[in-house]
Design a protein around this motif. Sequence first.
Motif, mmCIF file in Angstrom:
data_model
loop_
_atom_site.group_PDB
_atom_site.id
_atom_site.type_symbol
_atom_site.label_atom_id
_atom_site.label_comp_id
_atom_site.label_asym_id
_atom_site.label_seq_id
_atom_site.Cartn_x
_atom_site.Cartn_y
_atom_site.Cartn_z
ATOM 1 N N SER A 38 0.841 -1.195 0.000
ATOM 2 C CA SER A 38 0.000 0.000 0.000
ATOM 3 C C SER A 38 0.882 1.254 0.000
ATOM 4 O O SER A 38 2.031 1.234 0.434
ATOM 5 C CB SER A 38 -0.925 0.000 1.217
ATOM 6 O OG SER A 38 -0.182 0.194 2.399
ATOM 7 N N ASP A 39 0.328 2.339 -0.495
ATOM 8 C CA ASP A 39 1.098 3.583 -0.623
ATOM 9 C C ASP A 39 1.622 4.076 0.718
ATOM 10 O O ASP A 39 2.759 4.542 0.817
ATOM 11 C CB ASP A 39 0.234 4.667 -1.269
ATOM 12 C CG ASP A 39 -0.059 4.365 -2.734
ATOM 13 O OD1 ASP A 39 0.723 3.621 -3.350
ATOM 14 O OD2 ASP A 39 -1.064 4.887 -3.250
ATOM 15 N N ALA A 40 0.825 3.985 1.769
ATOM 16 C CA ALA A 40 1.242 4.483 3.084
ATOM 17 C C ALA A 40 2.434 3.701 3.623
ATOM 18 O O ALA A 40 3.391 4.292 4.151
ATOM 19 C CB ALA A 40 0.074 4.404 4.058
ATOM 20 N N VAL A 41 2.401 2.389 3.495
ATOM 21 C CA VAL A 41 3.500 1.567 4.016
ATOM 22 C C VAL A 41 4.758 1.764 3.182
ATOM 23 O O VAL A 41 5.859 1.901 3.722
ATOM 24 C CB VAL A 41 3.092 0.080 4.068
ATOM 25 C CG1 VAL A 41 4.263 -0.795 4.454
ATOM 26 C CG2 VAL A 41 1.948 -0.121 5.045
ATOM 27 N N VAL A 42 4.620 1.813 1.873
ATOM 28 C CA VAL A 42 5.780 2.032 1.006
ATOM 29 C C VAL A 42 6.410 3.385 1.313
ATOM 30 O O VAL A 42 7.640 3.498 1.428
ATOM 31 C CB VAL A 42 5.386 1.921 -0.485
ATOM 32 C CG1 VAL A 42 6.514 2.392 -1.379
ATOM 33 C CG2 VAL A 42 5.009 0.485 -0.814
ATOM 34 N N ALA A 43 5.596 4.412 1.485
ATOM 35 C CA ALA A 43 6.127 5.744 1.801
ATOM 36 C C ALA A 43 6.824 5.745 3.154
ATOM 37 O O ALA A 43 7.901 6.340 3.308
ATOM 38 C CB ALA A 43 4.994 6.768 1.780
ATOM 39 N N GLY A 44 6.231 5.083 4.133
ATOM 40 C CA GLY A 44 6.851 5.010 5.460
ATOM 41 C C GLY A 44 8.175 4.276 5.441
ATOM 42 O O GLY A 44 9.150 4.716 6.052
ATOM 43 N N LEU A 45 8.224 3.155 4.757
ATOM 44 C CA LEU A 45 9.477 2.399 4.678
ATOM 45 C C LEU A 45 10.541 3.152 3.900
ATOM 46 O O LEU A 45 11.720 3.141 4.266
ATOM 47 C CB LEU A 45 9.228 1.030 4.042
ATOM 48 C CG LEU A 45 8.444 0.026 4.892
ATOM 49 C CD1 LEU A 45 8.136 -1.220 4.078
ATOM 50 C CD2 LEU A 45 9.206 -0.321 6.145
ATOM 51 N N THR A 46 10.133 3.838 2.833
ATOM 52 C CA THR A 46 11.077 4.634 2.055
ATOM 53 C C THR A 46 11.660 5.754 2.910
ATOM 54 O O THR A 46 12.879 5.993 2.902
ATOM 55 C CB THR A 46 10.393 5.208 0.806
ATOM 56 O OG1 THR A 46 9.872 4.131 0.035
ATOM 57 C CG2 THR A 46 11.369 6.011 -0.037
ATOM 58 N N ALA A 47 10.807 6.432 3.659
ATOM 59 C CA ALA A 47 11.276 7.509 4.538
ATOM 60 C C ALA A 47 12.221 6.970 5.602
ATOM 61 O O ALA A 47 13.239 7.601 5.920
ATOM 62 C CB ALA A 47 10.087 8.210 5.184
ATOM 63 N N VAL A 49 14.182 4.293 5.437
ATOM 64 C CA VAL A 49 15.460 3.926 4.820
ATOM 65 C C VAL A 49 16.253 5.177 4.458
ATOM 66 O O VAL A 49 17.464 5.246 4.699
ATOM 67 C CB VAL A 49 15.234 3.029 3.580
ATOM 68 C CG1 VAL A 49 16.520 2.845 2.790
ATOM 69 C CG2 VAL A 49 14.671 1.687 3.996
ATOM 70 N N GLU A 50 15.592 6.171 3.921
ATOM 71 C CA GLU A 50 16.289 7.428 3.572
ATOM 72 C C GLU A 50 16.852 8.098 4.817
ATOM 73 O O GLU A 50 17.976 8.615 4.785
ATOM 74 C CB GLU A 50 15.346 8.361 2.823
ATOM 75 C CG GLU A 50 15.056 7.917 1.408
ATOM 76 C CD GLU A 50 14.025 8.795 0.703
ATOM 77 O OE1 GLU A 50 13.393 9.650 1.366
ATOM 78 O OE2 GLU A 50 13.852 8.613 -0.509
ATOM 79 N N ARG A 51 16.092 8.086 5.901
ATOM 80 C CA ARG A 51 16.594 8.671 7.159
ATOM 81 C C ARG A 51 17.789 7.887 7.679
ATOM 82 O O ARG A 51 18.766 8.471 8.164
ATOM 83 C CB ARG A 51 15.480 8.655 8.210
ATOM 84 C CG ARG A 51 15.255 9.980 8.843
ATOM 85 C CD ARG A 51 14.093 10.011 9.782
ATOM 86 N NE ARG A 51 14.273 9.066 10.875
ATOM 87 C CZ ARG A 51 13.288 8.487 11.539
ATOM 88 N NH1 ARG A 51 12.050 8.742 11.199
ATOM 89 N NH2 ARG A 51 13.530 7.669 12.529
ATOM 90 N N ALA A 52 17.721 6.565 7.554
ATOM 91 C CA ALA A 52 18.838 5.744 8.039
ATOM 92 C C ALA A 52 20.094 5.960 7.198
ATOM 93 O O ALA A 52 21.213 5.974 7.719
ATOM 94 C CB ALA A 52 18.422 4.265 8.009
ATOM 95 N N LEU A 53 19.921 6.145 5.889
ATOM 96 C CA LEU A 53 21.079 6.370 5.019
ATOM 97 C C LEU A 53 21.652 7.764 5.161
ATOM 98 O O LEU A 53 22.813 8.005 4.801
ATOM 99 C CB LEU A 53 20.687 6.094 3.562
ATOM 100 C CG LEU A 53 20.352 4.646 3.230
ATOM 101 C CD1 LEU A 53 19.866 4.540 1.797
ATOM 102 C CD2 LEU A 53 21.548 3.743 3.482
ATOM 103 N N ALA A 54 20.852 8.707 5.675
ATOM 104 C CA ALA A 54 21.319 10.086 5.813
ATOM 105 C C ALA A 54 22.073 10.333 7.111
ATOM 106 O O ALA A 54 22.589 11.426 7.323
ATOM 107 C CB ALA A 54 20.123 11.031 5.727
#
Length: 57
Positions: A38-47, A49-54
């Motif tokens: 679902s869009d909400a879960v994909v967006a949450g997981l993407t955010a 991962v991006e926070r962890a990589l930053a």
Amino acid sequence: MRKLPTFREDDGMATVEYAIATLAAAALAGLLYLIVTSDAVVAGLTALVERALAVKF
């Protein structure tokens, strides 16, 4: 004289139980797939991962 097979009341139950469990597992897998994609879960997981990589070390 040939002996006829005797059947107990629970003969074949293990097969039915396996079939029901398989159907239930497939239904649960389908539900989890819908939730995870679902869009909400994909967006949450993407955010996440991006926070962890930053993170700066």
